[in-house]
Motif scaffolding. Structure first.
Motif, PDB file in Angstrom:
ATOM      1  N   TYR A 176       0.446   6.093   6.182  1.00  0.00           N
ATOM      2  CA  TYR A 176       1.660   5.776   6.929  1.00  0.00           C
ATOM      3  C   TYR A 176       2.094   4.324   6.710  1.00  0.00           C
ATOM      4  N   GLU A 177       1.137   3.409   6.467  1.00  0.00           N
ATOM      5  CA  GLU A 177       1.510   2.030   6.157  1.00  0.00           C
ATOM      6  C   GLU A 177       2.160   1.945   4.772  1.00  0.00           C
ATOM      7  N   CYS A 178       1.572   2.635   3.822  1.00  0.00           N
ATOM      8  CA  CYS A 178       2.114   2.629   2.457  1.00  0.00           C
ATOM      9  C   CYS A 178       3.478   3.309   2.406  1.00  0.00           C
ATOM     10  N   ALA A 179       3.579   4.431   3.072  1.00  0.00           N
ATOM     11  CA  ALA A 179       4.852   5.151   3.084  1.00  0.00           C
ATOM     12  C   ALA A 179       5.931   4.328   3.779  1.00  0.00           C
ATOM     13  N   GLY A 180       5.573   3.663   4.860  1.00  0.00           N
ATOM     14  CA  GLY A 180       6.535   2.822   5.564  1.00  0.00           C
ATOM     15  C   GLY A 180       6.998   1.650   4.709  1.00  0.00           C
ATOM     16  N   ALA A 181       6.079   1.056   3.961  1.00  0.00           N
ATOM     17  CA  ALA A 181       6.440  -0.069   3.090  1.00  0.00           C
ATOM     18  C   ALA A 181       7.385   0.380   1.980  1.00  0.00           C
ATOM     19  N   LEU A 182       7.239   1.620   1.539  1.00  0.00           N
ATOM     20  CA  LEU A 182       8.104   2.146   0.474  1.00  0.00           C
ATOM     21  C   LEU A 182       9.353   2.825   1.020  1.00  0.00           C
ATOM     22  N   GLY A 183       9.436   2.978   2.327  1.00  0.00           N
ATOM     23  CA  GLY A 183      10.594   3.625   2.939  1.00  0.00           C
ATOM     24  C   GLY A 183      10.629   5.120   2.699  1.00  0.00           C
ATOM     25  N   LYS A 184       9.461   5.760   2.707  1.00  0.00           N
ATOM     26  CA  LYS A 184       9.370   7.204   2.476  1.00  0.00           C
ATOM     27  C   LYS A 184       8.755   7.874   3.687  1.00  0.00           C
ATOM     28  N   GLY A 185       9.058   9.140   3.837  1.00  0.00           N
ATOM     29  CA  GLY A 185       8.405   9.959   4.847  1.00  0.00           C
ATOM     30  C   GLY A 185       7.083  10.484   4.301  1.00  0.00           C
ATOM     31  N   ARG A 186       6.360  11.205   5.167  1.00  0.00           N
ATOM     32  CA  ARG A 186       5.050  11.716   4.777  1.00  0.00           C
ATOM     33  C   ARG A 186       5.128  12.643   3.566  1.00  0.00           C
TER      34      ARG A 186
END
Length: 160
Positions: free
Chosen positions: A114-124
């Motif tokens: 969730y940290e990586c996805a948030g940094a990239l602006g992506k959902g799960r």
């Protein structure tokens, strides 16, 4: 149905498995190479007595580091390991920057998804789909001619 038949029917799954193995093995291969090289130098330094080695005709004794380099250039296992690392490095270098960021932050550093996805602006689902696509790209490039992922179009296969 055997696994071979399953992979023949769904080549994307085969490439995903190969890609996952290459990405996981890359870090282990580099560590193995580092420990292998360190072990060579330590063993030869200890067994050679520091500066005592085979004498070159009319010259000084061969230092242990030079003997280790000579042995490593002729060892087939070491050379195969170096070729695997080099091929994997070329494939990883050819990945887009976003996929390299996913590799470094999620796969190798172990940060939560969730940290990586948030940094990239992506959902799960988009984040894990990007990982799956990256594994397929790496698997295709590894199985192919080694031109990296740029040589492959990720949308041209079926069965996924």
């Amino acid at each position: 149905m055997s696994r071979v038949r399953q992979y023949r029917k769904n080549i994307r799954r085969f490439y995903a498995v190969v890609g996952k193995a290459v990405l996981a093995g890359y870090v282990q291969w580099k560590e193995y190479k580092r420990f292998w090289e360190k072990g060579y130098f330590d063993r030869l330094g200890a067994s050679g007595g520091g500066g005592i080695g085979e004498r070159v005709q009319g010259g000084e004794p061969t230092p242990p580091q030079e003997r280790a380099l000579e042995i490593m250039t002729n060892d087939r296992e070491y050379l195969a390991l170096c070729r695997r690392i080099e091929k994997a490095q070329q494939i990883i270098d050819s990945l887009p920057e976003e996929k390299k960021a996913i590799l470094e932050s999620y796969c190798w550093s172990g940060n939560p998804w969730y940290e990586c996805a948030g940094a990239l602006g992506k959902g799960r689902s988009a984040f894990f789909q990007a990982i799956a696509d990256m594994e397929v790209q790496v698997g295709r490039a590894w199985d192919g001619d080694g031109n990296g992922v740029d040589a492959w179009d990720e949308k041209d296969e079926g069965g996924g």
